[in-house]
Write a protein that holds these residues in place. Structure first.
Motif, mmCIF file in Angstrom:
data_model
loop_
_atom_site.group_PDB
_atom_site.id
_atom_site.type_symbol
_atom_site.label_atom_id
_atom_site.label_comp_id
_atom_site.label_asym_id
_atom_site.label_seq_id
_atom_site.Cartn_x
_atom_site.Cartn_y
_atom_site.Cartn_z
ATOM 1 N N ALA A 1 -25.287 -32.132 43.652
ATOM 2 C CA ALA A 1 -24.824 -33.338 42.961
ATOM 3 C C ALA A 1 -25.539 -34.576 43.481
ATOM 4 N N GLN A 2 -25.722 -34.661 44.790
ATOM 5 C CA GLN A 2 -26.425 -35.800 45.378
ATOM 6 C C GLN A 2 -27.850 -35.890 44.851
ATOM 7 N N GLN B 1 -18.102 -34.126 40.792
ATOM 8 C CA GLN B 1 -18.808 -34.609 41.980
ATOM 9 C C GLN B 1 -19.860 -35.652 41.606
ATOM 10 N N LEU B 2 -20.505 -35.452 40.459
ATOM 11 C CA LEU B 2 -21.441 -36.472 39.980
ATOM 12 C C LEU B 2 -20.705 -37.763 39.647
ATOM 13 N N ALA B 3 -19.521 -37.643 39.040
ATOM 14 C CA ALA B 3 -18.722 -38.832 38.739
ATOM 15 C C ALA B 3 -18.312 -39.541 40.019
ATOM 16 N N ALA B 4 -17.966 -38.763 41.046
ATOM 17 C CA ALA B 4 -17.584 -39.362 42.333
ATOM 18 C C ALA B 4 -18.737 -40.158 42.929
ATOM 19 N N ILE B 5 -19.935 -39.594 42.881
ATOM 20 C CA ILE B 5 -21.091 -40.291 43.439
ATOM 21 C C ILE B 5 -21.369 -41.576 42.672
ATOM 22 N N VAL C 1 -13.522 -35.734 46.735
ATOM 23 C CA VAL C 1 -13.053 -35.664 45.351
ATOM 24 C C VAL C 1 -12.867 -34.214 44.919
ATOM 25 N N ALA C 2 -13.803 -33.339 45.294
ATOM 26 C CA ALA C 2 -13.691 -31.920 44.946
ATOM 27 C C ALA C 2 -12.442 -31.303 45.575
#
Length: 493
Positions: free
Chosen positions: A63-64, A92-96, A105-106
């Motif tokens: 994701a990072q 996880q992409l939304a969290a970043i 978040v996960a």
């Protein structure tokens, strides 16, 4: 006013509230055992919160890198299918994008999903006239649900989606939504496909039109997934299928032990009794049985606990409550067995899982920071946390993120990796592990590596490693786990 006994039977409890003048007065608040089930699962997860499985950091690193514009990659520039469930990358992409920690978040999302699944299933059990407390107890005593929901993988969401699909079997009207849940499951845990197929067949038999709609939706999701993998990676099966391939014997052991620890054998008897009560119970029991057979054929799982069985547990609790007759002495005995062993496992695993997370923070974080400052590329088996926290390039000796290693001969952690490939990648550091302190010569030559994985033992014994690498650090992770860091250009830390 009802007596306390009458209140308990009617599903209400006495509560206190304040009126406009601030005076306390009694009111009746509705109580459901679904609350208790959700509280038990989320409470277990809250206690186990420090625990994060190493593979969770693999998806976080993907994701990072996607968010940073580096593509669907784990190292280098080549796309690799190191995430079995691509759907799990979206939160996880939304969290970043929001500046949040993707791992946190996960973990939080997984916990909410597992608690929600427990509540939904127990509530449905109550609506069907089953004993709510039995369903809540059967789902609440499962260590796998709470612990694996906060492990950082997609397990919690898979539990919720499979539970929603299973509840379609007991709905008054069949719905195409079951196909949507199963399509999403294909993007999370593809090995749940056989159980999903059974659910679709049962739905189609009950309501042909609705079953066909659900099947088309599910197949659409699967086809898109196959196209996604073929386009991006050139093959339909996830990389983990090649990297983690187990044997039939290991799969049978995994399923047998999993059934023992999650049902205490007594739960199997309750499920068998449930199958005689209705067609939907038989259909759900068949779906669970088919899934257990699938897990066995795929070789089980190398991770601790019953991660692959966890998505089935809320549905199992519904069947257990359906088959339980607390007035019958044999049912009481089966129920006692069904609760005793899972509760014992929970009491043993919960502190162990919590300690594992705390140990990583105390021991692995300093090692990751050292790697970040002293290397640009490393080769290792534990490719999750150390790569995520250090940010350096990785040669994944387990093959979870490396197609070359994954397709090499051998099973999980026993791949016969071509030394020529390792020479080509030329890692600055090789991180190995042993079960007791290794023997190291004064000049840094590695003399012994007890208890190492076969792929590590072969690498350590190769002439290339012996000639180019010297041990610069030995880190005691636990009493039975040591990290051995060998550098191509030794320098003391």
């Amino acid at each position: 006013m009802q007596s306390s006994t009458q209140a308990a039977r009617s599903g209400t409890v006495v509560g206190l509230r304040y009126d406009r003048k601030g005076m306390k007065r009694l009111s009746w608040l509705r109580f459901s055992w679904s609350w208790a089930a959700a509280a038990a699962v989320t409470g277990t997860g809250a206690v186990a919160w420090p625990y994060t499985v190493d593979d969770a950091f693999i998806s976080a690193r993907y994701a990072q890198r996607i968010a940073a514009g580096l593509g669907y990659t784990f190292s280098g520039q080549s796309a690799s299918d190191g995430v079995t469930g691509p759907l799990w990358l979206l939160p996880q992409l939304a969290a970043i994008e929001m500046g949040a920690d993707p791992v946190v978040v996960a973990k939080g999302l997984g916990l909410v999903c597992a608690g929600g699944a427990a509540a939904l299933v127990v509530r449905r059990a109550e609506m069907l006239g089953c004993s709510g407390w039995v369903a809540a107890a059967l789902v609440g005593c499962q260590s796998s649900l709470g612990i694996w929901s906060v492990a950082g993988l997609e397990t919690g969401l898979a539990v919720l989606l499979f539970s929603c699909a299973a509840l379609a079997l007991v709905a008054r009207r069949a719905s195409w939504l079951a196909g949507l849940w199963l399509a999403a499951l294909a993007w999370l845990r593809p090995e749940l496909g056989p159980a999903g197929l059974v659910i679709l067949l049962v739905l189609t038999r009950r309501d042909l039109a609705a079953g066909v709609r659900a099947t088309l939706v599910a197949l659409g999701g699967v086809c898109v997934l196959l196209a996604f993998r073929l386009f991006l990676f050139g093959e339909a099966l996830p990389l983990s299928f090649h990297a983690k391939g187990g044997t039939l014997g290991s799969g049978l052991r995994y399923v047998t032990l999993g059934l023992l620890l999650t049902t205490g054998v007594g739960g199997v008897g309750l499920t068998w009794r449930a199958g005689a009560t209705s067609s939907f119970s038989r259909g759900l029991a068949l779906a669970i049985a088919v899934q257990l057979i699938t897990i066995g054929l795929l070789g089980g799982d190398w991770m601790p606990g019953q991660r692959l069985i966890a998505p089935l547990l809320p549905a199992y609790a519904l069947l257990g409550a359906r088959g339980a007759d607390t007035r019958d002495w044999s049912c009481r005995a089966m129920l006692l067995l069904a609760l005793a062993l899972p509760a014992l496992q929970l009491s043993l695993q919960l502190p162990e899982a919590r300690r594992a997370g705390q140990t990583r923070e105390a021991v692995a974080r300093p090692l990751a920071l050292w790697l970040r400052d002293n290397a640009a590329t490393m080769a290792l088996v534990d490719a999750g946390y150390l790569s995520y926290a250090s940010g350096i390039e990785v040669v994944d000796l387990g093959g979870l993120t490396d197609p070359i290693v994954a397709h090499s001969p051998g099973g999980h952690l026993s791949k016969r990796v071509d030394v020529g490939y390792l020479q080509q990648r030329d890692p600055d550091v090789v991180v190995l592990h042993s079960t007791s302190r290794p023997r190291v010569a004064p000049d840094g030559r590695l003399l012994s590596l007890p208890g190492a994985a076969p792929v590590e033992s072969r690498l350590a014994a190769s002439g290339w490693f012996r000639h180019h690498y010297r041990v610069v650090k030995t880190v005691r992770y636990t009493s039975r786990y040591y990290y051995v860091v060998a550098s191509a250009s030794p320098q003391e830390s």
